[in-house]
Motif scaffolding. Structure first.
Motif, PDB file in Angstrom:
ATOM      1  N   UNK A  24     -12.739   6.487  -9.501  1.00 50.98           N
ATOM      2  CA  UNK A  24     -12.381   5.255  -8.786  1.00 50.98           C
ATOM      3  C   UNK A  24     -11.031   5.430  -8.096  1.00 50.98           C
ATOM      4  N   UNK A  25     -10.061   5.956  -8.817  1.00 46.33           N
ATOM      5  CA  UNK A  25      -8.732   6.146  -8.226  1.00 46.33           C
ATOM      6  C   UNK A  25      -8.796   7.113  -7.041  1.00 46.33           C
ATOM      7  N   UNK A  26      -9.563   8.185  -7.160  1.00 46.29           N
ATOM      8  CA  UNK A  26      -9.715   9.134  -6.049  1.00 46.29           C
ATOM      9  C   UNK A  26     -10.383   8.469  -4.855  1.00 46.29           C
ATOM     10  N   UNK A  27     -11.402   7.639  -5.096  1.00 48.91           N
ATOM     11  CA  UNK A  27     -12.081   6.942  -4.000  1.00 48.91           C
ATOM     12  C   UNK A  27     -11.141   5.947  -3.316  1.00 48.91           C
ATOM     13  N   UNK A  28     -10.319   5.259  -4.097  1.00 44.97           N
ATOM     14  CA  UNK A  28      -9.356   4.316  -3.517  1.00 44.97           C
ATOM     15  C   UNK A  28      -8.338   5.077  -2.667  1.00 44.97           C
ATOM     16  N   UNK A  29      -7.835   6.204  -3.163  1.00 45.08           N
ATOM     17  CA  UNK A  29      -6.870   6.992  -2.396  1.00 45.08           C
ATOM     18  C   UNK A  29      -7.491   7.524  -1.111  1.00 45.08           C
ATOM     19  N   UNK A  30      -8.760   7.923  -1.167  1.00 50.78           N
ATOM     20  CA  UNK A  30      -9.454   8.383   0.040  1.00 50.78           C
ATOM     21  C   UNK A  30      -9.607   7.229   1.037  1.00 50.78           C
ATOM     22  N   UNK A  31      -9.923   6.044   0.534  1.00 46.59           N
ATOM     23  CA  UNK A  31     -10.042   4.871   1.396  1.00 46.59           C
ATOM     24  C   UNK A  31      -8.703   4.563   2.060  1.00 46.59           C
ATOM     25  N   UNK A  32      -7.626   4.634   1.308  1.00 47.90           N
ATOM     26  CA  UNK A  32      -6.288   4.418   1.884  1.00 47.90           C
ATOM     27  C   UNK A  32      -6.016   5.443   2.985  1.00 47.90           C
ATOM     28  N   UNK A  33      -6.388   6.696   2.731  1.00 42.45           N
ATOM     29  CA  UNK A  33      -6.153   7.754   3.716  1.00 42.45           C
ATOM     30  C   UNK A  33      -6.903   7.500   5.014  1.00 42.45           C
ATOM     31  N   UNK A  34      -8.121   6.923   4.934  1.00 41.25           N
ATOM     32  CA  UNK A  34      -8.879   6.649   6.162  1.00 41.25           C
ATOM     33  C   UNK A  34      -8.162   5.624   7.033  1.00 41.25           C
ATOM     34  N   UNK A  35      -7.297   4.814   6.427  1.00 45.79           N
ATOM     35  CA  UNK A  35      -6.541   3.813   7.182  1.00 45.79           C
ATOM     36  C   UNK A  35      -5.117   4.295   7.471  1.00 45.79           C
ATOM     37  N   UNK A  36      -4.847   5.587   7.225  1.00 42.10           N
ATOM     38  CA  UNK A  36      -3.527   6.129   7.490  1.00 42.10           C
ATOM     39  C   UNK A  36      -2.487   5.743   6.455  1.00 42.10           C
ATOM     40  N   UNK A  37      -2.941   5.425   5.245  1.00 46.24           N
ATOM     41  CA  UNK A  37      -2.032   5.025   4.173  1.00 46.24           C
ATOM     42  C   UNK A  37      -2.001   6.079   3.079  1.00 46.24           C
ATOM     43  N   UNK A  38      -0.907   6.094   2.341  1.00 45.96           N
ATOM     44  CA  UNK A  38      -0.773   6.999   1.203  1.00 45.96           C
ATOM     45  C   UNK A  38      -0.109   6.232   0.069  1.00 45.96           C
ATOM     46  N   UNK A  39      -0.399   6.633  -1.153  1.00 46.22           N
ATOM     47  CA  UNK A  39       0.206   5.978  -2.308  1.00 46.22           C
ATOM     48  C   UNK A  39       1.697   6.294  -2.310  1.00 46.22           C
ATOM     49  N   UNK A  40       2.501   5.257  -2.331  1.00 41.83           N
ATOM     50  CA  UNK A  40       3.952   5.366  -2.357  1.00 41.83           C
ATOM     51  C   UNK A  40       4.428   5.590  -3.789  1.00 41.83           C
ATOM     52  N   UNK A  41       3.920   4.783  -4.709  1.00 38.80           N
ATOM     53  CA  UNK A  41       4.214   4.957  -6.120  1.00 38.80           C
ATOM     54  C   UNK A  41       3.133   4.285  -6.940  1.00 38.80           C
ATOM     55  N   UNK A  42       3.122   4.580  -8.223  1.00 32.60           N
ATOM     56  CA  UNK A  42       2.098   4.026  -9.111  1.00 32.60           C
ATOM     57  C   UNK A  42       2.701   3.796 -10.482  1.00 32.60           C
ATOM     58  N   UNK A  43       2.304   2.695 -11.099  1.00 29.24           N
ATOM     59  CA  UNK A  43       2.718   2.410 -12.468  1.00 29.24           C
ATOM     60  C   UNK A  43       1.858   3.234 -13.416  1.00 29.24           C
ATOM     61  N   UNK A  44       2.340   3.423 -14.636  1.00 31.82           N
ATOM     62  CA  UNK A  44       1.523   4.067 -15.654  1.00 31.82           C
ATOM     63  C   UNK A  44       0.312   3.187 -15.931  1.00 31.82           C
ATOM     64  N   UNK A  45      -0.846   3.781 -16.170  1.00 32.19           N
ATOM     65  CA  UNK A  45      -2.037   2.966 -16.441  1.00 32.19           C
ATOM     66  C   UNK A  45      -1.958   2.302 -17.812  1.00 32.19           C
ATOM     67  N   UNK A  46      -2.623   1.170 -17.923  1.00 34.78           N
ATOM     68  CA  UNK A  46      -2.789   0.487 -19.204  1.00 34.78           C
ATOM     69  C   UNK A  46      -4.147   0.939 -19.728  1.00 34.78           C
ATOM     70  N   UNK A  47      -4.137   1.609 -20.853  1.00 35.68           N
ATOM     71  CA  UNK A  47      -5.344   2.219 -21.397  1.00 35.68           C
ATOM     72  C   UNK A  47      -6.064   1.230 -22.324  1.00 35.68           C
ATOM     73  N   UNK A  48      -7.316   1.478 -22.578  1.00 37.22           N
ATOM     74  CA  UNK A  48      -8.201   0.619 -23.375  1.00 37.22           C
ATOM     75  C   UNK A  48      -9.346   0.322 -22.439  1.00 37.22           C
ATOM     76  N   UNK A  49      -9.249  -0.806 -21.754  1.00 36.24           N
ATOM     77  CA  UNK A  49      -9.973  -0.890 -20.510  1.00 36.24           C
ATOM     78  C   UNK A  49      -9.113   0.018 -19.637  1.00 36.24           C
ATOM     79  N   UNK A  50      -8.981  -0.166 -18.376  1.00 35.46           N
ATOM     80  CA  UNK A  50      -8.111   0.687 -17.581  1.00 35.46           C
ATOM     81  C   UNK A  50      -7.558  -0.136 -16.442  1.00 35.46           C
ATOM     82  N   UNK A  51      -6.232  -0.135 -16.277  1.00 32.06           N
ATOM     83  CA  UNK A  51      -5.577  -0.918 -15.239  1.00 32.06           C
ATOM     84  C   UNK A  51      -4.382  -0.146 -14.708  1.00 32.06           C
TER      85      UNK A  51
END
Length: 179
Positions: A24-51
């Protein structure tokens, strides 16, 4: 104008099951790239479910001469107008290319993925893809806890149907004289 001069685009991913999070994260990053965007920063994930919360901005590749010239011209126009136009272009591009994100969500029962004005909500295996209005974005911006609750996020932006919202019977109407 550099990517740092533009307000970052909020990105959140909630999955009821953490198993597909890499896809999911890879697909979101690819989607951002198609719009000329890149991840600037990311918080640590919350594990259990995943956020995970991330912020994205214009990638260096998207900062071409045309983009810089457009940004300089737009500097003379109200900031709101610039941001709205840019958001509309980015949102349109991402809406056309959301398929891989949807495919990556297949293994999870419930999910909330928000990328700026795009909201993908999966509740009990049913997926909804929405382009949020400014008012809906404001509601979600001011209630970040909704990003981890598919049913609550749908309710908050006014998308519950009568059958979705009925969890308890409605009280009997009051009759005149009842106290």
């Amino acid at each position: 104008m550099s990517g740092a001069d533009v307000a970052p685009l909020p990105v959140t991913i909630y999955l009821s099951d953490e198993t597909p999070h890499r896809d999911v994260e890879a697909a979101v990053e690819e989607l951002l790239a198609t719009a000329g965007l890149a991840v600037l920063d990311r918080d640590d994930p919350v594990i259990g479910s995943w956020f995970r919360r991330m912020r994205a901005t214009m990638s260096r590749a998207a900062q071409s001469q045309v983009v810089r010239e457009s940004a300089l011209t737009a500097a003379h126009i109200a900031d709101a107008r610039l941001v709205l136009g840019q958001d509309a272009t980015i949102t349109a591009t991402m809406m056309q290319n959301v398929g891989p994100v949807l495919a990556s969500l297949q293994p999870t029962k419930d999910a909330v993925v928000r990328i700026g004005a795009i909201l993908i909500v999966k509740v009990d295996w049913e997926v909804r893809v929405l382009q949020l209005t400014a008012a809906q974005q404001a509601v979600l911006d001011h209630q970040p806890q909704l990003a981890t609750s598919p049913r609550d996020v749908i309710g908050a932006i006014g998308l519950l149907t009568a059958s979705d919202s009925r969890t308890t019977p409605e009280p009997a109407p009051q009759v005149a004289g009842d106290r």
